[in-house]
Design an enzyme around this catalytic site. Structure first.
Site, PDB file in Angstrom:
ATOM      1  N   ALA A  57     -36.298   6.311   2.260  1.00  0.00           N
ATOM      2  CA  ALA A  57     -36.615   4.882   2.337  1.00  0.00           C
ATOM      3  C   ALA A  57     -36.005   4.183   1.126  1.00  0.00           C
ATOM      4  CB  ALA A  57     -38.125   4.689   2.348  1.00  0.00           C
ATOM      5  N   CYS A  82     -19.626   1.705   8.195  1.00  0.00           N
ATOM      6  CA  CYS A  82     -19.821   2.331   9.509  1.00  0.00           C
ATOM      7  C   CYS A  82     -21.145   1.995  10.184  1.00  0.00           C
ATOM      8  CB  CYS A  82     -19.693   3.842   9.382  1.00  0.00           C
ATOM      9  SG  CYS A  82     -18.045   4.354   8.947  1.00  0.00           S
ATOM     10  N   PHE A  91     -16.343  12.344  11.010  1.00  0.00           N
ATOM     11  CA  PHE A  91     -17.737  12.189  10.582  1.00  0.00           C
ATOM     12  C   PHE A  91     -17.871  12.141   9.067  1.00  0.00           C
ATOM     13  CE2 PHE A  91     -17.827  14.426  14.680  1.00  0.00           C
ATOM     14  CZ  PHE A  91     -18.624  13.563  15.419  1.00  0.00           C
ATOM     15  N   LYS A 136       0.828  -1.204   0.000  1.00  0.00           N
ATOM     16  CA  LYS A 136       0.000   0.000   0.000  1.00  0.00           C
ATOM     17  C   LYS A 136       0.869   1.265   0.000  1.00  0.00           C
ATOM     18  CE  LYS A 136      -4.218   0.429   2.471  1.00  0.00           C
ATOM     19  NZ  LYS A 136      -4.866   0.507   3.781  1.00  0.00           N
ATOM     20  N   LYS A 172     -23.463   2.659  -1.743  1.00  0.00           N
ATOM     21  CA  LYS A 172     -24.113   3.932  -2.077  1.00  0.00           C
ATOM     22  C   LYS A 172     -23.368   4.507  -3.284  1.00  0.00           C
ATOM     23  CE  LYS A 172     -21.359   7.088   0.666  1.00  0.00           C
ATOM     24  NZ  LYS A 172     -21.357   8.172   1.627  1.00  0.00           N
TER      25      LYS A 172
HETATM   26  C1  UDX Z   1     -21.646   7.352   7.397  1.00  0.00           C
HETATM   27  C2  UDX Z   1     -21.925   8.716   8.032  1.00  0.00           C
HETATM   28  O1  UDX Z   1     -22.762   9.502   7.169  1.00  0.00           O
HETATM   29  C3  UDX Z   1     -20.630   9.436   8.346  1.00  0.00           C
HETATM   30  O2  UDX Z   1     -20.910  10.655   9.026  1.00  0.00           O
HETATM   31  C4  UDX Z   1     -19.759   8.537   9.205  1.00  0.00           C
HETATM   32  O3  UDX Z   1     -18.516   9.161   9.474  1.00  0.00           O
HETATM   33  C5  UDX Z   1     -19.527   7.205   8.517  1.00  0.00           C
HETATM   34  O4  UDX Z   1     -20.786   6.593   8.208  1.00  0.00           O
HETATM   35  P1  UDX Z   1     -21.061   6.497   4.939  1.00  0.00           P
HETATM   36  O5  UDX Z   1     -21.064   5.121   5.498  1.00  0.00           O
HETATM   37  O6  UDX Z   1     -19.955   6.888   4.026  1.00  0.00           O
HETATM   38  O7  UDX Z   1     -21.072   7.591   6.115  1.00  0.00           O
HETATM   39  O8  UDX Z   1     -22.411   6.669   4.105  1.00  0.00           O
HETATM   40  P2  UDX Z   1     -23.784   7.462   4.194  1.00  0.00           P
HETATM   41  O9  UDX Z   1     -23.861   8.428   3.110  1.00  0.00           O
HETATM   42  O10 UDX Z   1     -24.049   7.959   5.544  1.00  0.00           O
HETATM   43  O11 UDX Z   1     -24.813   6.276   3.852  1.00  0.00           O
HETATM   44  C6  UDX Z   1     -24.865   5.081   4.613  1.00  0.00           C
HETATM   45  C7  UDX Z   1     -25.928   4.153   4.101  1.00  0.00           C
HETATM   46  O12 UDX Z   1     -27.222   4.667   4.379  1.00  0.00           O
HETATM   47  C8  UDX Z   1     -25.896   3.922   2.585  1.00  0.00           C
HETATM   48  O13 UDX Z   1     -26.087   2.557   2.323  1.00  0.00           O
HETATM   49  C9  UDX Z   1     -27.045   4.751   2.055  1.00  0.00           C
HETATM   50  O14 UDX Z   1     -27.576   4.247   0.866  1.00  0.00           O
HETATM   51  C10 UDX Z   1     -28.033   4.619   3.208  1.00  0.00           C
HETATM   52  N1  UDX Z   1     -29.017   5.717   3.268  1.00  0.00           N
HETATM   53  C11 UDX Z   1     -28.605   6.997   3.493  1.00  0.00           C
HETATM   54  C12 UDX Z   1     -30.371   5.439   3.118  1.00  0.00           C
HETATM   55  O15 UDX Z   1     -30.781   4.280   2.928  1.00  0.00           O
HETATM   56  N2  UDX Z   1     -31.272   6.468   3.215  1.00  0.00           N
HETATM   57  C13 UDX Z   1     -30.889   7.756   3.436  1.00  0.00           C
HETATM   58  O16 UDX Z   1     -31.764   8.627   3.512  1.00  0.00           O
HETATM   59  C14 UDX Z   1     -29.516   8.036   3.577  1.00  0.00           C
END
Ligand code: UDX
Length: 427
Positions: free
Chosen positions: A249, A257, A149, A35, A318
């Site tokens: 939804a 996370c 975050f 890495k 996502k």
């Molecule tokens: C998350 C937190 O947002 C971030 O602050 C923290 O530091 C790490 O975890 P991340 O895992 O990168 O970040 O993705 P995020 O955009 O939060 O989405 C997480 C999951 O929730 C995804 O699978 C997304 O599709 C889902 N999601 C998000 C929903 O199903 N509905 C929503 O309205 C928002």
């Protein structure tokens, strides 16, 4: 300032790149030789918009350096950030990397430093870590906690324009130094003790999935009562006390996370004899949402997907990332495969990742090619390119025009006008 970041993962690299860009001198240490070699030639091990550019820029101007050798990166550091992983091991938080890295830091200290824990760790762990490090060094050091975050796909933007910077430290001088370092970053400041900072991280990372699971539960009711969950959540989110975000939804939350942190906080609560029923329900609702979605697909296929060609659009957990950790797509694919569906799967960037974890499906980068003679289009990850598909063209390609929208992004009326059978979640 002279900074050292331990751990060249997602959090570590983003932190390093951003602070180097603010003209600090930054070392990144990681045990993974391969890495570090790749990073030194300007290649980052995952897809994150803007990160490679920022790393290359600061690497070229000598503000960012990579090594596997603690003795090279620790002695001159003023602040050391611990950004190693804290994976789940049988539901418990595995502190192996935290222990190993803080030990190596301690063994190489030559001058007083601030050791900042950025990894997500059990609240209150700094005291234990301090004791642990003191076994390996006579040099004095202070500990702090500055939780991260940032979210994948928007990491640079999130770091530069964050909602808040939480600084958890017991000493005023430490708080002042950390405030100075974070000065170029926008957002509110919250100063507290390190345990509180660590709890803020868990509370935030479990409250957001709580909102999502709640929206998913309401969506099921919307399906039954004939309401539109998108409008419902729009209306709900207009109340400033609730807020509009994370009420989408769909097929449930995934990623590195939310699932891990929800499970970890349930376990941490158990340890202090608290039954965290809300979070247990959040977790269960999320798991059941996959099944609910799969049943919907099967129902739309007249009760059976056996030998039918289904196209899954989106594999990453996502949009904007190649990460498939705990992605809903994995569970949806598994369930549909079990029912005998012939699956074609598409993603703009996650195919190489997917090939390592999914088998028995056909991989496509071009959705139109995948949709030829298909019976169902199943949207799982709402990538921009999948939101802007040419449905007139798709209508001609598909054998049966069925669209199951796992993210509620398509215009139902338009699709129905074109002759598609459309179903979202809770619409
Ligand atoms: C998350 C937190 O947002 C971030 O602050 C923290 O530091 C790490 O975890 P991340 O895992 O990168 O970040 O993705 P995020 O955009 O939060 O989405 C997480 C999951 O929730 C995804 O699978 C997304 O599709 C889902 N999601 C998000 C929903 O199903 N509905 C929503 O309205 C928002």
């Amino acid at each position: 300032m002279n900074l050292t970041i331990i751990g060249a993962g997602f959090v570590g690299l983003v932190t390093a790149a951003v602070f180097a860009d603010f003209k600090n001198q930054v070392w990144v240490v990681d045990n993974d030789k391969d890495k570090i070699k790749k990073l030194s030639s300007g290649k980052i091990p995952f897809y994150e918009p803007g990160l490679e550019k920022l790393i290359v820029k600061n690497f070229k101007s000598d503000r960012l350096k990579f090594t596997t050798d603690y003795s090279q990166a620790i002695p001159n550091a003023e602040i050391i950030f611990i950004c190693v992983g804290t994976p789940n091991k049988d539901g418990e938080i595995d502190l192996g990397y935290i222990k190993a890295s803080t030990k190596s830091v301690a063994q190489n200290l030559k001058r007083p430093v601030i050791v900042v824990i950025k990894s997500t760790v059990p609240p209150g762990i700094n005291k234990e870590l301090e004791k642990w490090m003191k076994k390996y060094t006579q040099v004095s050091f202070d500990m702090a906690s500055v939780p991260e975050f940032l979210s994948e796909g928007r990491a640079i933007e999130n770091t530069l324009r964050s909602y808040r910077v939480v600084i958890g430290a017991e000493k005023k001088s430490v708080v002042e130094k950390l405030l100075k370092l974070h000065h170029p970053i926008s957002g509110e400041r919250l100063i507290c003790n390190s345990t509180t900072a660590q709890m803020i991280k868990y509370a935030a990372n479990t409250f957001l999935p709580t909102k999502i699971s709640f929206a998913n539960a309401i969506a099921i009711l919307c399906d039954q009562f004939g309401a539109d969950v998108k409008k419902v959540m729009l209306g709900v989110g207009m109340d400033k006390r609730i807020g509009p975000d994370f009420l989408g939804a769909g097929v449930g939350y995934g990623g590195s996370c939310f699932p891990k942190d929800v499970a970890a906080l349930i376990k941490l609560a158990q340890k202090v004899n608290y039954n965290f029923k809300i979070l247990k329900a959040v977790e269960q609702t999320n798991q059941e949402q996959i099944n609910y979605f799969v049943q919907k697909v099967i129902r739309l296929c007249d009760g059976s997907v056996k030998d039918k060609i289904l196209v899954i659009l989106g594999l990453a957990f996502k949009p904007g990332t190649s990460d498939m950790r705990e992605a809903s797509s994995i569970y949806i694919i598994k369930a549909l495969k079990k029912k005998g569906a012939k699956l074609r799967v598409c993603d703009p960037v996650a195919i190489p990742t997917a090939k390592k974890i999914i088998s028995g499906v056909k991989f496509f980068t071009n959705p139109y090619k995948a949709l030829k003679r298909a019976e169902v289009l199943v949207l799982v990850t709402e990538w921009k390119e999948y939101q802007k598909l040419n449905f007139k063209k798709i209508k001609k390609l598909m054998k049966r025009p069925i669209v199951v929208d796992g993210r509620n992004v398509y215009n139902q009326k338009q699709l129905e006008k074109l002759g598609f059978i459309y179903e979202g979640i809770g619409r």
